[in-house]
Write a protein that holds these residues in place. Structure first.
Motif, short mmCIF file in Angstrom:
data_model
loop_
_atom_site.label_atom_id
_atom_site.label_comp_id
_atom_site.label_asym_id
_atom_site.label_seq_id
_atom_site.Cartn_x
_atom_site.Cartn_y
_atom_site.Cartn_z
N GLU A 101 0.85 -1.11 0.01
CA GLU A 101 -0.01 -0.10 0.21
C GLU A 101 0.84 1.38 -0.03
O GLU A 101 2.05 1.37 0.45
N LEU A 102 0.12 2.26 -0.68
CA LEU A 102 0.92 3.67 -0.51
C LEU A 102 0.99 4.12 0.73
O LEU A 102 0.00 4.29 1.55
N VAL A 103 2.11 4.69 1.12
CA VAL A 103 2.31 5.36 2.58
C VAL A 103 2.44 6.89 2.18
O VAL A 103 1.35 7.58 2.90
N ALA A 104 3.19 7.45 1.52
CA ALA A 104 3.36 8.66 1.02
C ALA A 104 4.16 8.88 -0.13
O ALA A 104 4.82 8.29 -0.43
N VAL A 105 4.05 9.89 -0.87
CA VAL A 105 4.59 10.27 -2.22
C VAL A 105 4.85 11.81 -2.17
O VAL A 105 4.03 12.62 -1.46
N ILE A 106 5.90 12.21 -2.97
CA ILE A 106 6.23 13.57 -3.18
C ILE A 106 6.76 13.86 -4.63
O ILE A 106 7.54 13.01 -5.30
N THR A 107 6.30 14.73 -5.26
CA THR A 107 6.67 15.15 -6.65
C THR A 107 8.00 15.99 -6.55
O THR A 107 8.30 16.30 -5.55
N SER A 108 8.57 16.16 -7.71
CA SER A 108 9.79 17.10 -7.86
C SER A 108 9.27 18.48 -7.53
O SER A 108 10.29 19.15 -7.20
N ALA A 109 7.98 18.79 -7.64
CA ALA A 109 7.51 19.98 -7.32
C ALA A 109 7.31 20.29 -5.76
O ALA A 109 6.95 21.27 -5.43
N GLY A 110 7.40 19.22 -5.12
CA GLY A 110 6.94 19.34 -3.65
C GLY A 110 5.54 18.89 -3.28
O GLY A 110 5.31 18.99 -1.97
N SER A 111 4.71 18.50 -4.35
CA SER A 111 3.38 18.02 -3.71
C SER A 111 3.50 16.76 -3.13
O SER A 111 4.14 15.84 -3.41
N THR A 112 2.62 16.56 -2.14
CA THR A 112 2.51 15.61 -1.25
C THR A 112 1.42 14.69 -1.11
O THR A 112 0.21 15.40 -1.34
N ASN A 113 1.33 13.36 -0.92
CA ASN A 113 -0.03 12.66 -0.68
C ASN A 113 0.33 11.67 0.17
O ASN A 113 1.19 11.01 0.13
N TYR A 114 -0.58 11.43 1.48
CA TYR A 114 -0.21 10.58 2.27
C TYR A 114 -1.44 9.70 2.32
O TYR A 114 -2.84 9.91 2.15
N ALA A 115 -1.33 8.33 3.07
CA ALA A 115 -2.39 7.68 3.34
C ALA A 115 -3.01 8.09 4.67
O ALA A 115 -2.34 8.76 5.30
N ASP A 116 -4.35 7.71 4.36
CA ASP A 116 -5.03 8.35 5.91
C ASP A 116 -4.58 7.99 7.09
O ASP A 116 -4.41 8.48 8.36
N SER A 117 -4.01 6.77 7.08
CA SER A 117 -3.60 6.11 8.47
C SER A 117 -2.25 6.70 8.78
O SER A 117 -1.92 6.45 10.02
N VAL A 118 -1.59 7.54 8.07
CA VAL A 118 -0.16 7.96 8.47
C VAL A 118 -0.22 9.51 8.56
O VAL A 118 0.77 10.20 9.02
N LYS A 119 -1.43 10.16 8.19
CA LYS A 119 -1.51 11.53 8.23
C LYS A 119 -1.32 12.10 9.47
O LYS A 119 -1.56 11.47 10.59
N ASP A 120 -0.44 13.23 9.59
CA ASP A 120 -0.27 13.94 10.98
C ASP A 120 0.93 13.07 11.85
O ASP A 120 1.03 13.70 12.99
N ARG A 121 1.08 11.86 11.24
CA ARG A 121 2.32 11.46 12.18
C ARG A 121 3.72 11.14 11.20
O ARG A 121 4.73 11.05 11.86
N PHE A 122 3.54 11.02 9.66
CA PHE A 122 4.55 10.93 9.19
C PHE A 122 4.96 12.06 8.03
O PHE A 122 3.76 12.56 7.90
#
Length: 120
Positions: free
Chosen positions: A46-67
């Motif tokens: 499963e996806l945990v977190a991803v970041i683009t070269s421009a700095g945009s991020t996306n997190y799994a709901d289960s790790v938001k505010d912790r990772f």
């Protein structure tokens, strides 16, 4: 040839912190996105977190505010700061580099995985 080398996994108590690092090496011109996935025993990756070269991020709901994911584009390195770790975070964590451009070829690459175990 592009290689992803991960480091920083290990055993930590619940509530503790770990920082994962992943460095991409090779004749790399650009990387669109870098991210972390995880796979626990008996479960799908499963996806945990991803970041683009421009700095945009996306997190799994289960790790938001912790990772927190961050990236050094000059070093082709991505980091994952993991705080307030829980037993359910236990998994093998894999680094991914998405749309890596090398001499006109674009491919995706995976690291070998690093074990994170959260247990008292």
């Amino acid at each position: 040839q592009v290689q992803l080398v991960e480091s920083g996994g290990g055993l930590v108590q619940p509530g503790g912190s770990l920082r994962l690092s992943c460095a991409a090496s090779g004749s790399i011109f650009s990387i669109f996105a870098m991210g972390w996935y995880r796979q626990a025993p008996g479960k799908q990756r499963e996806l945990v977190a991803v970041i683009t070269s421009a700095g945009s991020t996306n997190y799994a709901d289960s790790v938001k505010d912790r990772f927190t994911i961050s990236r050094d584009n000059a070093k082709n390195t991505v980091y994952l700061q993991m705080n307030s770790l829980k037993p359910e975070d236990t998994a093998v964590y894999y680094c991914n580099a998405d749309k890596v451009r090398t001499f006109g070829v674009i491919n995706d690459y995976w690291g070998q995985g690093t074990q994170v175990t959260v247990s008292s």
